[in-house]
Design a protein around this motif. Structure first.
Motif, PDB file in Angstrom:
ATOM      1  N   MET A 213      48.188  57.313  46.249  1.00  5.92           N
ATOM      2  CA  MET A 213      48.072  57.072  47.813  1.00  5.92           C
ATOM      3  C   MET A 213      47.483  55.882  48.365  1.00  5.92           C
ATOM      4  O   MET A 213      47.755  55.425  49.492  1.00  5.92           O
ATOM      5  CB  MET A 213      47.340  58.346  48.357  1.00  5.92           C
ATOM      6  CG  MET A 213      47.785  59.708  48.128  1.00  5.92           C
ATOM      7  SD  MET A 213      49.442  60.090  48.487  1.00  5.92           S
ATOM      8  CE  MET A 213      49.011  60.011  50.451  1.00  5.92           C
ATOM      9  N   LEU A 214      46.793  55.185  47.317  1.00  6.60           N
ATOM     10  CA  LEU A 214      46.049  53.978  48.006  1.00  6.60           C
ATOM     11  C   LEU A 214      47.008  52.838  47.749  1.00  6.60           C
ATOM     12  O   LEU A 214      47.955  52.901  47.004  1.00  6.60           O
ATOM     13  CB  LEU A 214      44.735  53.572  47.205  1.00  6.60           C
ATOM     14  CG  LEU A 214      43.602  54.541  47.524  1.00  6.60           C
ATOM     15  CD1 LEU A 214      42.570  54.015  46.451  1.00  6.60           C
ATOM     16  CD2 LEU A 214      43.210  54.467  48.677  1.00  6.60           C
ATOM     17  N   PRO A 215      46.902  51.775  48.683  1.00  4.09           N
ATOM     18  CA  PRO A 215      47.830  50.691  48.625  1.00  4.09           C
ATOM     19  C   PRO A 215      47.397  49.671  47.558  1.00  4.09           C
ATOM     20  O   PRO A 215      46.241  49.830  47.221  1.00  4.09           O
ATOM     21  CB  PRO A 215      47.557  49.859  50.039  1.00  4.09           C
ATOM     22  CG  PRO A 215      46.254  50.419  50.615  1.00  4.09           C
ATOM     23  CD  PRO A 215      45.920  51.938  49.914  1.00  4.09           C
ATOM     24  N   ASN A 216      48.377  48.617  47.210  1.00  2.14           N
ATOM     25  CA  ASN A 216      47.920  48.006  46.235  1.00  2.14           C
ATOM     26  C   ASN A 216      46.787  46.866  46.576  1.00  2.14           C
ATOM     27  O   ASN A 216      47.281  46.212  47.650  1.00  2.14           O
ATOM     28  CB  ASN A 216      49.236  47.279  45.588  1.00  2.14           C
ATOM     29  CG  ASN A 216      49.279  46.476  44.250  1.00  2.14           C
ATOM     30  OD1 ASN A 216      47.918  45.963  44.109  1.00  2.14           O
ATOM     31  ND2 ASN A 216      50.000  46.935  43.341  1.00  2.14           N
ATOM     32  N   LYS A 217      45.891  46.536  45.756  1.00  3.41           N
ATOM     33  CA  LYS A 217      44.867  45.622  46.298  1.00  3.41           C
ATOM     34  C   LYS A 217      45.663  44.163  46.301  1.00  3.41           C
ATOM     35  O   LYS A 217      45.268  43.235  47.107  1.00  3.41           O
ATOM     36  CB  LYS A 217      43.678  45.434  45.420  1.00  3.41           C
ATOM     37  CG  LYS A 217      42.696  46.462  45.650  1.00  3.41           C
ATOM     38  CD  LYS A 217      41.375  46.124  45.323  1.00  3.41           C
ATOM     39  CE  LYS A 217      40.197  47.047  45.626  1.00  3.41           C
ATOM     40  NZ  LYS A 217      38.985  46.605  45.138  1.00  3.41           N
ATOM     41  N   GLU A 218      46.474  43.981  45.369  1.00  5.61           N
ATOM     42  CA  GLU A 218      47.284  42.672  45.348  1.00  5.61           C
ATOM     43  C   GLU A 218      47.974  42.347  46.784  1.00  5.61           C
ATOM     44  O   GLU A 218      47.971  41.270  47.272  1.00  5.61           O
ATOM     45  CB  GLU A 218      48.031  42.542  44.203  1.00  5.61           C
ATOM     46  CG  GLU A 218      47.469  42.629  42.757  1.00  5.61           C
ATOM     47  CD  GLU A 218      48.511  42.567  41.546  1.00  5.61           C
ATOM     48  OE1 GLU A 218      49.640  42.956  42.035  1.00  5.61           O
ATOM     49  OE2 GLU A 218      48.222  42.129  40.753  1.00  5.61           O
ATOM     50  N   GLU A 219      48.609  43.485  47.461  1.00 11.09           N
ATOM     51  CA  GLU A 219      49.200  43.324  48.781  1.00 11.09           C
ATOM     52  C   GLU A 219      48.353  43.145  49.650  1.00 11.09           C
ATOM     53  O   GLU A 219      48.608  42.335  50.507  1.00 11.09           O
ATOM     54  CB  GLU A 219      49.904  44.738  48.801  1.00 11.09           C
ATOM     55  CG  GLU A 219      51.173  44.898  47.814  1.00 11.09           C
ATOM     56  CD  GLU A 219      51.826  46.536  48.359  1.00 11.09           C
ATOM     57  OE1 GLU A 219      51.416  46.995  49.290  1.00 11.09           O
ATOM     58  OE2 GLU A 219      52.819  46.804  47.341  1.00 11.09           O
ATOM     59  N   ASP A 220      46.951  43.351  49.706  1.00  9.08           N
ATOM     60  CA  ASP A 220      46.038  42.894  50.573  1.00  9.08           C
ATOM     61  C   ASP A 220      45.722  41.671  50.520  1.00  9.08           C
ATOM     62  O   ASP A 220      45.814  40.975  51.358  1.00  9.08           O
ATOM     63  CB  ASP A 220      44.741  43.948  50.607  1.00  9.08           C
ATOM     64  CG  ASP A 220      45.007  45.397  50.864  1.00  9.08           C
ATOM     65  OD1 ASP A 220      46.003  45.700  51.636  1.00  9.08           O
ATOM     66  OD2 ASP A 220      44.485  46.354  50.158  1.00  9.08           O
ATOM     67  N   ASP A 221      45.708  41.302  49.376  1.00  8.32           N
ATOM     68  CA  ASP A 221      45.214  39.519  49.226  1.00  8.32           C
ATOM     69  C   ASP A 221      46.597  38.728  49.581  1.00  8.32           C
ATOM     70  O   ASP A 221      46.366  37.959  50.260  1.00  8.32           O
ATOM     71  CB  ASP A 221      45.225  39.233  47.500  1.00  8.32           C
ATOM     72  CG  ASP A 221      43.696  39.781  47.243  1.00  8.32           C
ATOM     73  OD1 ASP A 221      42.698  39.870  47.918  1.00  8.32           O
ATOM     74  OD2 ASP A 221      43.668  40.446  45.941  1.00  8.32           O
ATOM     75  N   VAL A 222      47.621  39.434  49.267  1.00 16.91           N
ATOM     76  CA  VAL A 222      48.571  38.511  49.922  1.00 16.91           C
ATOM     77  C   VAL A 222      48.801  38.649  51.293  1.00 16.91           C
ATOM     78  O   VAL A 222      49.333  37.609  51.720  1.00 16.91           O
ATOM     79  CB  VAL A 222      50.102  39.150  49.210  1.00 16.91           C
ATOM     80  CG1 VAL A 222      51.484  38.732  49.756  1.00 16.91           C
ATOM     81  CG2 VAL A 222      50.218  38.696  47.690  1.00 16.91           C
ATOM     82  N   PHE A 223      48.585  39.809  52.047  1.00 17.17           N
ATOM     83  CA  PHE A 223      48.794  39.630  53.586  1.00 17.17           C
ATOM     84  C   PHE A 223      47.638  38.634  54.133  1.00 17.17           C
ATOM     85  O   PHE A 223      47.939  38.052  54.948  1.00 17.17           O
ATOM     86  CB  PHE A 223      48.277  41.085  54.223  1.00 17.17           C
ATOM     87  CG  PHE A 223      48.182  41.235  55.243  1.00 17.17           C
ATOM     88  CD1 PHE A 223      49.280  41.776  55.891  1.00 17.17           C
ATOM     89  CD2 PHE A 223      47.055  41.129  55.910  1.00 17.17           C
ATOM     90  CE1 PHE A 223      49.190  41.928  57.485  1.00 17.17           C
ATOM     91  CE2 PHE A 223      46.791  41.035  57.364  1.00 17.17           C
ATOM     92  CZ  PHE A 223      47.944  41.683  57.989  1.00 17.17           C
ATOM     93  N   ASP A 224      46.504  38.509  53.470  1.00 18.24           N
ATOM     94  CA  ASP A 224      45.251  37.766  53.929  1.00 18.24           C
ATOM     95  C   ASP A 224      46.030  36.292  53.585  1.00 18.24           C
ATOM     96  O   ASP A 224      45.748  35.243  54.460  1.00 18.24           O
ATOM     97  CB  ASP A 224      44.075  37.815  53.011  1.00 18.24           C
ATOM     98  CG  ASP A 224      43.489  38.999  53.218  1.00 18.24           C
ATOM     99  OD1 ASP A 224      43.492  39.645  54.431  1.00 18.24           O
ATOM    100  OD2 ASP A 224      42.742  39.315  52.557  1.00 18.24           O
ATOM    101  N   LEU A 225      46.682  36.126  52.488  1.00 21.88           N
ATOM    102  CA  LEU A 225      47.132  34.668  52.310  1.00 21.88           C
ATOM    103  C   LEU A 225      48.371  34.453  53.142  1.00 21.88           C
ATOM    104  O   LEU A 225      48.521  33.205  53.768  1.00 21.88           O
ATOM    105  CB  LEU A 225      47.631  34.784  50.773  1.00 21.88           C
ATOM    106  CG  LEU A 225      47.940  33.327  49.899  1.00 21.88           C
ATOM    107  CD1 LEU A 225      47.710  33.543  48.730  1.00 21.88           C
ATOM    108  CD2 LEU A 225      49.516  32.744  50.527  1.00 21.88           C
ATOM    109  N   VAL A 226      49.172  35.201  53.509  1.00 19.47           N
ATOM    110  CA  VAL A 226      50.191  34.848  54.676  1.00 19.47           C
ATOM    111  C   VAL A 226      49.451  34.666  56.033  1.00 19.47           C
ATOM    112  O   VAL A 226      50.064  33.960  56.698  1.00 19.47           O
ATOM    113  CB  VAL A 226      51.200  36.153  54.475  1.00 19.47           C
ATOM    114  CG1 VAL A 226      52.220  35.873  55.714  1.00 19.47           C
ATOM    115  CG2 VAL A 226      51.989  36.100  53.133  1.00 19.47           C
TER     116      VAL A 226
END
Length: 342
Positions: A213-226
């Motif tokens: 159910m939890l989103p991938n932490k790597e995706e959160d980092d990439v969101f911040d990066l973009v």
């Protein structure tokens, strides 16, 4: 400057100040502390009459002064809250600078019958509050509160209390795994808890449920990066990519996620032009509503051409990274700088 724990102790001992300024990343934690201040000084019966909330983005100095100067009703104190007080940020426009200057003088002489509370949210976890000269210059005029994230046992107890409040038990091992896996933001934590409870109705929560159910932490980092790219802040983007690489993250995976993020934003922009709503994207992308809301907001920061160029840069960088003749870390940094220039 104090933290939330010290503030809590002061309130229990009825030690109050005339002005508080909160700064942090977690708005829910800040709001809870503000509510504690209100509950300490104002009777529940008269809250509506003695609590005034002003939007820091649109309020004026006259609004603030009038709210503070008006005497409380059937109470010794009143509380005036200025939420999202972005004029406290280190960099603001001319209107924000003027409002900050006016408030600085007024804070020194806040009426004794009024408790003035201001708060603003830090841009990201890498922002150093101590370097904000505007905030630090107010340290002697009011109580500054750094709303740090909860860690360790404090975090576990707080999260467990949310599960209990919602009528669901979670084992100690699963609780720790959840806390270690979810983004440390109580607005997000509460939503993720609701998702897991809905998914596991009638049975115990397992680690597998949490992972699913939890989103991938790597995706959160990439969101911040973009997001740094959209803000034209290449130094922040480079710092983040180096932080990820230093933690041992796979370089090609990160690049793939960045490219996927740009592609997703492009599809969202097309969808919006076709009249699609947030609910449509929730179904299509299979992401929570609040994630889709963030993606929609991020997509508006780019033009179609910019997103096309960014995807092209990702593809060209991928080709070079697969060649042994290039310094891979440098290539990633150059790509991020180029995307900012697009």
């Amino acid at each position: 400057m104090i933290d939330l724990e010290v503030l809590e102790g002061n309130l229990k001992n009825n030690k109050l100040d005339n002005c508080y300024i909160f700064a942090g990343l977690d708005e829910m934690l800040i709001k809870e502390s503000v509510e504690n201040i209100i509950n300490t000084v104002i009777d529940e019966t008269f809250k509506d009459l003695n609590v005034i909330k002003l939007d820091g983005v649109s309020t004026t100095f006259e609004d603030i002064m009038n709210a503070c100067e008006t005497l409380p009703f059937m109470s010794d104190k009143k509380v005036v809250i200025i939420y999202r007080a972005n004029f406290l940020r280190e960099k603001t426009d001319s209107l924000g600078a003027k409002l900050y200057s006016q408030c600085t003088e007024y804070i020194k002489n806040t009426p004794s019958h009024c408790i003035l509370v201001l708060y603003y949210l830090l841009n990201d976890k890498r922002e150093n509050l101590m370097k904000n000269k505007k905030i630090m210059s107010l340290d002697k005029s009011c109580t500054l509160i750094k709303a740090d994230k909860l860690r360790g046992e404090k975090l576990y107890r707080k999260v467990n209390s949310i599960f209990e409040r919602k009528g669901k038990r979670i084992g100690k091992v699963e609780l720790k795994f959840f806390c270690d896996s979810v983004e440390n933001n109580f607005d997000i934590i509460e939503r993720e808890i609701e998702k897991i409870i809905s998914y596991t109705q009638g049975r115990d929560i397992t680690r597998g449920d949490i992972s699913l159910m939890l989103p991938n932490k790597e995706e959160d980092d990439v969101f911040d990066l973009v997001d740094y790219i959209s803000q034209k802040r290449p130094e922040k983007a480079v710092d983040l990519i180096n932080e990820l690489l230093n933690k041992g993250e796979n370089m090609m995976l990160i690049l793939s996620l960045i490219e996927s993020q740009f592609l997703m934003l492009y599809k969202i922009k097309v969808g919006i032009s076709e009249g699609k709503t947030k609910e449509d994207f929730v179904r299509e992308l299979r992401r929570p509503a609040f994630v889709c809301e963030k993606l929609i907001g991020q997509s508006k920061k780019f033009s179609y051409k910019q997103l096309q160029q960014c995807m092209k840069l990702c593809i060209e960088t991928e080709k070079r990274l697969k060649s042994t003749g290039f310094h891979k870390k440098t290539e990633m940094e150059l790509m991020l700088i180029d995307t900012v220039r697009v």
